[in-house]
Design an enzyme around this catalytic site. Structure first.
Site, PDB file in Angstrom:
ATOM      1  N   PRO A 264       0.819  -1.218   0.000  1.00  0.00           N
ATOM      2  CA  PRO A 264       0.000   0.000   0.000  1.00  0.00           C
ATOM      3  C   PRO A 264       0.858   1.276   0.000  1.00  0.00           C
ATOM      4  O   PRO A 264       1.831   1.374   0.747  1.00  0.00           O
ATOM      5  CB  PRO A 264      -0.770  -0.109   1.321  1.00  0.00           C
ATOM      6  N   GLY A 265       0.497   2.193  -0.871  1.00  0.00           N
ATOM      7  CA  GLY A 265       1.132   3.513  -0.872  1.00  0.00           C
ATOM      8  C   GLY A 265       0.128   4.538  -0.350  1.00  0.00           C
ATOM      9  O   GLY A 265       0.197   4.982   0.791  1.00  0.00           O
ATOM     10  N   CYS A 332       3.811  29.504 -15.145  1.00  0.00           N
ATOM     11  CA  CYS A 332       3.567  30.172 -16.421  1.00  0.00           C
ATOM     12  C   CYS A 332       3.069  29.153 -17.437  1.00  0.00           C
ATOM     13  O   CYS A 332       3.741  28.836 -18.419  1.00  0.00           O
ATOM     14  CB  CYS A 332       4.838  30.848 -16.886  1.00  0.00           C
ATOM     15  N   GLU A 333       1.963  28.567 -17.117  1.00  0.00           N
ATOM     16  CA  GLU A 333       1.284  27.575 -17.937  1.00  0.00           C
ATOM     17  C   GLU A 333      -0.027  27.333 -17.191  1.00  0.00           C
ATOM     18  O   GLU A 333      -0.071  27.549 -15.983  1.00  0.00           O
ATOM     19  CB  GLU A 333       2.126  26.278 -17.973  1.00  0.00           C
TER      20      GLU A 333
HETATM   21  N1  LLP Z   1       3.058  -1.527  -5.905  1.00  0.00           N
HETATM   22  C1  LLP Z   1       3.443  -1.225  -7.153  1.00  0.00           C
HETATM   23  C2  LLP Z   1       4.211  -2.198  -7.926  1.00  0.00           C
HETATM   24  C3  LLP Z   1       3.100   0.026  -7.703  1.00  0.00           C
HETATM   25  O1  LLP Z   1       3.461   0.326  -8.943  1.00  0.00           O
HETATM   26  C4  LLP Z   1       2.361   0.950  -6.924  1.00  0.00           C
HETATM   27  C5  LLP Z   1       1.995   2.261  -7.459  1.00  0.00           C
HETATM   28  C6  LLP Z   1       1.999   0.606  -5.608  1.00  0.00           C
HETATM   29  C7  LLP Z   1       2.362  -0.657  -5.136  1.00  0.00           C
HETATM   30  C8  LLP Z   1       1.233   1.518  -4.701  1.00  0.00           C
HETATM   31  O2  LLP Z   1      -0.013   1.873  -5.209  1.00  0.00           O
HETATM   32  P1  LLP Z   1      -1.002   2.748  -4.275  1.00  0.00           P
HETATM   33  O3  LLP Z   1      -1.332   1.894  -3.070  1.00  0.00           O
HETATM   34  O4  LLP Z   1      -0.279   3.981  -3.893  1.00  0.00           O
HETATM   35  O5  LLP Z   1      -2.181   3.037  -5.146  1.00  0.00           O
HETATM   36  N2  LLP Z   1       0.842   8.759  -9.108  1.00  0.00           N
HETATM   37  C9  LLP Z   1      -0.474   8.138  -9.163  1.00  0.00           C
HETATM   38  C10 LLP Z   1      -0.458   6.741  -8.627  1.00  0.00           C
HETATM   39  C11 LLP Z   1       0.517   5.865  -9.374  1.00  0.00           C
HETATM   40  C12 LLP Z   1       0.775   4.572  -8.663  1.00  0.00           C
HETATM   41  C13 LLP Z   1       2.013   3.932  -9.215  1.00  0.00           C
HETATM   42  N3  LLP Z   1       2.260   2.652  -8.650  1.00  0.00           N
HETATM   43  C14 LLP Z   1      -1.465   9.021  -8.397  1.00  0.00           C
HETATM   44  O6  LLP Z   1      -1.057  10.056  -7.865  1.00  0.00           O
HETATM   45  O7  LLP Z   1      -2.657   8.697  -8.360  1.00  0.00           O
END
Ligand code: LLP
Length: 402
Positions: A264-265, A332-333
């Site tokens: 989880p991120g 500036c965009e």
């Molecule tokens: N594991 C892998 C292999 C991943 O590529 C990712 C996220 C995660 C775990 C964690 O995913 P999460 O739990 O955070 O959804 N920048 C985008 C999200 C891109 C996620 C990339 N990979 C945003 O701000 O919505």
């Protein structure tokens, strides 16, 4: 439930450290981690924080202090995690599209590795044979996630080895006697529907019998967090129940117990982070009032990049009469954070706060327009600590050759 920082805490941090400012709430990260471990109390799970969401080393140290592990997407994230004090066995490196030399470096550091191409799997087998356990990232051909830019498991995605190439994987496993310890899938971000994870498990159950030395399956990250009031989130107790049911229905024919890994991120850090910015200018236009902030998509790119919604509140005038605003940045965009958004009456000098800025906020920031990246502050047990200084002009010059 998630614990919010108060307006007073955010204003005090802005006064002490200036704006624009990222402020993180350590206690909320802890609370979110506990929600996961509580929901999965009956399951043998291991959680790896996907640190690409937010890599400040103080956040990593906090993540370690609460007993969570860490998932990295580059060798530098691996090095940061080790510097933060994680044991190599608690670090996972899930690579994509990288040169084999980076995998060799990760191997030399002793961390867990998920490989996502046949080409690197073959090189790994030739170099390490059975001597180093490794995971395989598979592409399960499942469409999931909040939008196409953050969907990674579908049949046009670059991520993972397509599941229909299993025969090629098995040929490599046999050829070099690979020690496959983990099978990994990650289908996307902002996944509300728990059945997506169950579908992923079902895909893995079909092939697990072929991997005799497997000790874990890794379902990646992607849990949905609420961005708007009333937004749904992934139902963790329901997910845990469904994962347990799936395992009960599919005993591993190899007799080996399988641990379930998650990465989880957003779930851990999204709601724990705030971006506080100050109103530089107000501008009236036909039918629109523009709010011009001292920040822009150089600091929070999600609205412009993904059409993402972030709640915006006026913490200087929270009880003011609500009006409609176009909230914009100073880049500036065109950098519109919100269009026609109802917010308590805004005046020049007010502090506005963006919610859910912890995940992919600072982390995706840049020095576009030669502006400074914001400072970062961590609030823990009520105490605010600066964890990254605001850039200076020297940082803008950085590695430029004068
Ligand atoms: N594991 C892998 C292999 C991943 O590529 C990712 C996220 C995660 C775990 C964690 O995913 P999460 O739990 O955070 O959804 N920048 C985008 C999200 C891109 C996620 C990339 N990979 C945003 O701000 O919505």
């Amino acid at each position: 439930m998630s614990q919010q920082l108060s307006n007073e805490q955010l204003i005090a941090a802005a006064q002490e450290f200036g704006t624009p400012l990222y402020v993180y709430n350590a206690d909320n990260i802890t609370a979110q981690y506990q929600r996961l471990t509580t929901a999965f109390a009956q399951t043998d799970t291991k959680f790896f924080y996907a640190c690409k969401a937010l890599t400040n080393i103080n956040i990593l140290k906090h993540i370690k202090s609460i007993g969570c592990n860490v998932d990295c997407s580059s060798i530098n994230e691996v090095k940061l995690a080790l510097l933060a004090g994680f044991e190599p066995g608690n670090v996972l490196y899930t690579s994509n599209g990288i040169h084999f030399s980076e995998i060799e470096e990760a191997q030399s550091l002793g961390v867990n590795i998920n490989i996502d191409s046949l080409s690197n799997l073959e090189k790994f087998g030739q170099k390490f044979g059975h001597s180093y356990p490794v995971g395989i990232r598979l592409r399960p051909n499942i469409m999931a996630g909040g939008n196409i830019k953050i969907s990674t498991g579908h049949d046009k995605s670059k991520f993972g080895i397509p599941i229909d190439q299993l025969d090629k994987i098995m040929a490599l496993v046999a050829q070099d006697d690979l020690f496959i310890q983990n099978l990994h899938i990650h289908t996307g971000s902002d996944i509300k529907d728990v059945d997506v994870f169950v579908k992923g498990i079902e895909v893995l159950f079909d092939i697990i019998p072929q991997f005799k030395e497997l000790s874990s399956i890794d379902l990646g990250g992607g849990f949905k967090v609420p961005y708007k009031k009333g937004d749904a989130e992934t139902d963790m107790p329901l997910l845990a129940q469904k994962v347990n049911e799936a395992f009960a229905n599919h005993p591993n024919p190899n007799g080996k117990h399988l641990q379930v890994w998650f990465e989880p991120g957003k779930f851990l850090v999204s709601a724990s982070g705030y971006l506080v910015a100050e109103v530089n200018v107000m501008k009236e236009n036909t039918n629109t009032t523009f709010v011009g902030l001292n920040t822009g998509f150089n600091h929070l790119i999600r609205p412009m990049f993904y059409d993402a919604y972030h709640q915006i509140e006026n913490i200087s005038n929270p009880t003011g009469e609500e009006k409609h605003y176009a909230v914009t940045g100073n880049i500036c965009e065109t950098d519109t954070f919100a269009w026609d958004r109802k917010i308590a009456a805004i005046r020049e000098g007010d502090l506005l706060v963006f919610k859910n800025a912890g995940a992919y906020g600072f982390e995706m920031s840049s020095n576009f327009n030669s502006r400074y990246k914001p400072a970062e502050v961590l609030i823990k047990d009520g105490k605010a600590t600066l964890i990254r200084k605001r850039d200076t002009f020297e940082d803008i010059l950085g590695n430029q050759v004068l």
